[in-house]
Motif scaffolding. Structure first.
Motif, PDB file in Angstrom:
ATOM      1  N   LYS A   1      28.882   7.759  56.444  1.00 30.79           N
ATOM      2  CA  LYS A   1      29.956   7.449  55.910  1.00 30.79           C
ATOM      3  C   LYS A   1      29.751   6.817  54.547  1.00 30.79           C
ATOM      4  CE  LYS A   1      32.333   7.801  59.807  1.00 30.79           C
ATOM      5  NZ  LYS A   1      33.340   8.881  59.995  1.00 30.79           N
ATOM      6  N   ALA A   2      30.784   6.442  53.863  1.00 33.98           N
ATOM      7  CA  ALA A   2      30.844   5.900  52.501  1.00 33.98           C
ATOM      8  C   ALA A   2      31.662   4.830  52.297  1.00 33.98           C
ATOM      9  CB  ALA A   2      30.967   7.108  51.403  1.00 33.98           C
ATOM     10  N   ILE A   3      31.680   4.183  51.174  1.00 31.11           N
ATOM     11  CA  ILE A   3      32.382   2.994  50.830  1.00 31.11           C
ATOM     12  C   ILE A   3      33.001   3.118  49.534  1.00 31.11           C
ATOM     13  CG2 ILE A   3      30.619   1.516  50.368  1.00 31.11           C
ATOM     14  CD1 ILE A   3      32.800  -0.705  51.609  1.00 31.11           C
ATOM     15  N   ALA A   4      34.055   2.613  49.079  1.00 29.46           N
ATOM     16  CA  ALA A   4      34.524   2.589  47.624  1.00 29.46           C
ATOM     17  C   ALA A   4      35.591   1.468  47.532  1.00 29.46           C
ATOM     18  CB  ALA A   4      35.330   3.880  47.411  1.00 29.46           C
ATOM     19  N   VAL A   5      35.636   0.621  46.289  1.00 22.58           N
ATOM     20  CA  VAL A   5      36.316  -0.203  46.416  1.00 22.58           C
ATOM     21  C   VAL A   5      37.186  -0.215  45.010  1.00 22.58           C
ATOM     22  CG1 VAL A   5      36.252  -2.932  45.664  1.00 22.58           C
ATOM     23  CG2 VAL A   5      34.377  -1.831  47.395  1.00 22.58           C
ATOM     24  N   PHE A   6      38.612  -0.818  45.462  1.00 25.71           N
ATOM     25  CA  PHE A   6      39.619  -0.414  44.557  1.00 25.71           C
ATOM     26  C   PHE A   6      40.605  -1.629  44.299  1.00 25.71           C
ATOM     27  CE2 PHE A   6      38.993   3.595  46.328  1.00 25.71           C
ATOM     28  CZ  PHE A   6      38.492   4.388  45.121  1.00 25.71           C
TER      29      PHE A   6
ATOM     30  N   GLY B   1      40.587  11.144  56.317  1.00 23.06           N
ATOM     31  CA  GLY B   1      39.411  11.059  55.979  1.00 23.06           C
ATOM     32  C   GLY B   1      38.923   9.422  55.873  1.00 23.06           C
ATOM     33  N   VAL B   2      39.816   8.655  55.680  1.00 21.21           N
ATOM     34  CA  VAL B   2      39.478   7.093  55.502  1.00 21.21           C
ATOM     35  C   VAL B   2      39.587   6.597  57.039  1.00 21.21           C
ATOM     36  CG1 VAL B   2      40.600   4.914  54.712  1.00 21.21           C
ATOM     37  CG2 VAL B   2      40.593   7.001  53.254  1.00 21.21           C
ATOM     38  N   ASP B   3      38.559   5.770  57.213  1.00 23.43           N
ATOM     39  CA  ASP B   3      38.400   5.290  58.677  1.00 23.43           C
ATOM     40  C   ASP B   3      38.947   3.899  58.623  1.00 23.43           C
ATOM     41  OD1 ASP B   3      36.770   7.408  59.647  1.00 23.43           O
ATOM     42  OD2 ASP B   3      35.093   6.407  58.627  1.00 23.43           O
ATOM     43  N   ASP B   4      39.013   3.188  57.495  1.00 21.78           N
ATOM     44  CA  ASP B   4      39.581   1.869  57.534  1.00 21.78           C
ATOM     45  C   ASP B   4      39.517   1.419  56.094  1.00 21.78           C
ATOM     46  OD1 ASP B   4      40.375  -0.572  58.501  1.00 21.78           O
ATOM     47  OD2 ASP B   4      38.206  -1.445  58.971  1.00 21.78           O
ATOM     48  N   ALA B   5      40.375   0.402  55.821  1.00 18.74           N
ATOM     49  CA  ALA B   5      40.534  -0.283  54.389  1.00 18.74           C
ATOM     50  C   ALA B   5      40.699  -1.869  54.656  1.00 18.74           C
ATOM     51  CB  ALA B   5      41.766   0.343  53.538  1.00 18.74           C
TER      52      ALA B   5
ATOM     53  N   PRO C   1      32.798  11.155  53.954  1.00 22.33           N
ATOM     54  CA  PRO C   1      32.658  12.000  52.451  1.00 22.33           C
ATOM     55  C   PRO C   1      32.629  13.368  52.984  1.00 22.33           C
ATOM     56  CG  PRO C   1      30.520  11.006  53.070  1.00 22.33           C
ATOM     57  CD  PRO C   1      31.462  10.329  54.280  1.00 22.33           C
ATOM     58  N   LYS C   2      32.679  13.907  54.223  1.00 18.62           N
ATOM     59  CA  LYS C   2      32.610  15.259  54.541  1.00 18.62           C
ATOM     60  C   LYS C   2      34.085  15.499  54.571  1.00 18.62           C
ATOM     61  CE  LYS C   2      30.237  14.611  58.427  1.00 18.62           C
ATOM     62  NZ  LYS C   2      29.893  13.093  58.230  1.00 18.62           N
ATOM     63  N   VAL C   3      34.904  14.704  54.645  1.00 20.43           N
ATOM     64  CA  VAL C   3      36.519  14.868  54.721  1.00 20.43           C
ATOM     65  C   VAL C   3      37.235  14.717  53.489  1.00 20.43           C
ATOM     66  CG1 VAL C   3      38.519  14.532  55.958  1.00 20.43           C
ATOM     67  CG2 VAL C   3      36.205  14.305  57.337  1.00 20.43           C
ATOM     68  N   VAL C   4      36.855  13.419  53.147  1.00 22.03           N
ATOM     69  CA  VAL C   4      37.492  13.113  51.578  1.00 22.03           C
ATOM     70  C   VAL C   4      36.755  12.754  50.825  1.00 22.03           C
ATOM     71  CG1 VAL C   4      37.935  10.865  52.524  1.00 22.03           C
ATOM     72  CG2 VAL C   4      39.441  11.803  50.576  1.00 22.03           C
ATOM     73  N   SER C   5      36.778  13.123  49.456  1.00 20.10           N
ATOM     74  CA  SER C   5      35.770  12.749  48.436  1.00 20.10           C
ATOM     75  C   SER C   5      36.129  11.561  47.854  1.00 20.10           C
ATOM     76  CB  SER C   5      35.502  13.860  47.411  1.00 20.10           C
ATOM     77  OG  SER C   5      36.430  14.083  46.660  1.00 20.10           O
ATOM     78  N   PHE C   6      35.038  10.903  47.104  1.00 15.30           N
ATOM     79  CA  PHE C   6      35.370   9.996  46.233  1.00 15.30           C
ATOM     80  C   PHE C   6      35.986  10.263  45.051  1.00 15.30           C
ATOM     81  CE2 PHE C   6      34.322   7.273  42.359  1.00 15.30           C
ATOM     82  CZ  PHE C   6      34.546   6.064  42.648  1.00 15.30           C
ATOM     83  N   LYS C   7      36.289  11.271  44.624  1.00 14.77           N
ATOM     84  CA  LYS C   7      36.909  11.876  43.506  1.00 14.77           C
ATOM     85  C   LYS C   7      38.529  11.867  44.036  1.00 14.77           C
ATOM     86  CE  LYS C   7      37.791  15.730  40.398  1.00 14.77           C
ATOM     87  NZ  LYS C   7      39.410  15.921  40.706  1.00 14.77           N
ATOM     88  N   GLU C   8      38.692  12.189  45.406  1.00 16.17           N
ATOM     89  CA  GLU C   8      39.878  12.184  45.997  1.00 16.17           C
ATOM     90  C   GLU C   8      40.688  10.675  46.091  1.00 16.17           C
ATOM     91  OE1 GLU C   8      40.618  15.913  48.836  1.00 16.17           O
ATOM     92  OE2 GLU C   8      38.641  14.928  49.036  1.00 16.17           O
TER      93      GLU C   8
END
Length: 210
Positions: free
Chosen positions: A33-38, A55-59, A93-100
């Protein structure tokens, strides 16, 4: 602070303890999995938007970008902590990328209004994208360059681009706020219209019934 006085009253009632604090959140995702912060204004709105993306599991709603440790909502709302309302997005990240996800970020708010998002005014509502490495930083900067060249927004983008910092999970009553309070006036008047506007412009995949 959010402009409607009824919101301030609601916070006082729900928090029970005006000195309640946030808790530091681990930024180490599970294997695969991966994490991004906005940060893009009210985290109720942001959480709802990102959780709708396939592709997002949780926010998770929280605070970051400042220096105060374990801040309370009241402290962040004073705009003296340096923190902004933000969301930590856990994703596959296999479903939705950081770029997306960066595309989602720029499609779901106005990145040209410094220290403001819609009716919410103050530095805690400023626009920030956080990066974990040089590759993510380049993706963000390339997106800003692209949007600027295409003149997608009538005014200059003021989004801050910063390395990922400590993230503090907001008090429990902020989590999944829209889900638990669909008829609350701010949600009906601000959050849902913002989400519906995002859905009309976003070209990526959203979860069914979102």
């Amino acid at each position: 602070m959010k402009l409607a006085s009824y919101i301030l009253v609601l916070f006082t009632v729900l928090s029970c303890n005006s000195n309640a604090q946030s808790t530091k959140l681990s930024l180490e995702p599970k294997k695969g999995k991966a994490i991004a912060v906005f940060a893009e204004g009210c985290f109720w709105c942001s959480e709802h938007i990102f959780e709708a993306v396939v592709g997002v599991d949780d926010a998770v709603s929280g605070y970051t970008g400042g220096t105060t440790k374990k801040p309370s909502y009241e402290q962040v709302s004073s705009h003296k902590t340096g923190h902004a309302e933000a969301v930590a997005v856990y994703y596959d990240p296999k479903v939705v990328s950081f770029k997306e996800l960066v595309d989602v970020f720029f499609a779901s708010h106005d990145p040209t209004t410094p220290n403001r998002q819609g009716p919410d005014v103050g530095s805690s509502y400023r626009s920030i994208v956080f990066y974990r490495n040089a590759e993510e930083k380049k993706i963000i900067l390339d997106k800003i360059t692209e949007l600027t060249a295409k003149k997608v927004f009538p005014n200059p983008i003021v989004t801050e681009v910063k390395p990922l910092m400590d993230f503090y999970k907001a008090e429990g009553y902020h989590q999944d706020y829209i889900k638990h309070h669909p008829n609350e006036p701010y949600v009906k008047g601000v959050s849902i219209p913002r989400y519906n506007k995002f859905k009309k412009t976003y070209k990526g995949k959203l979860k069914p019934n979102s």
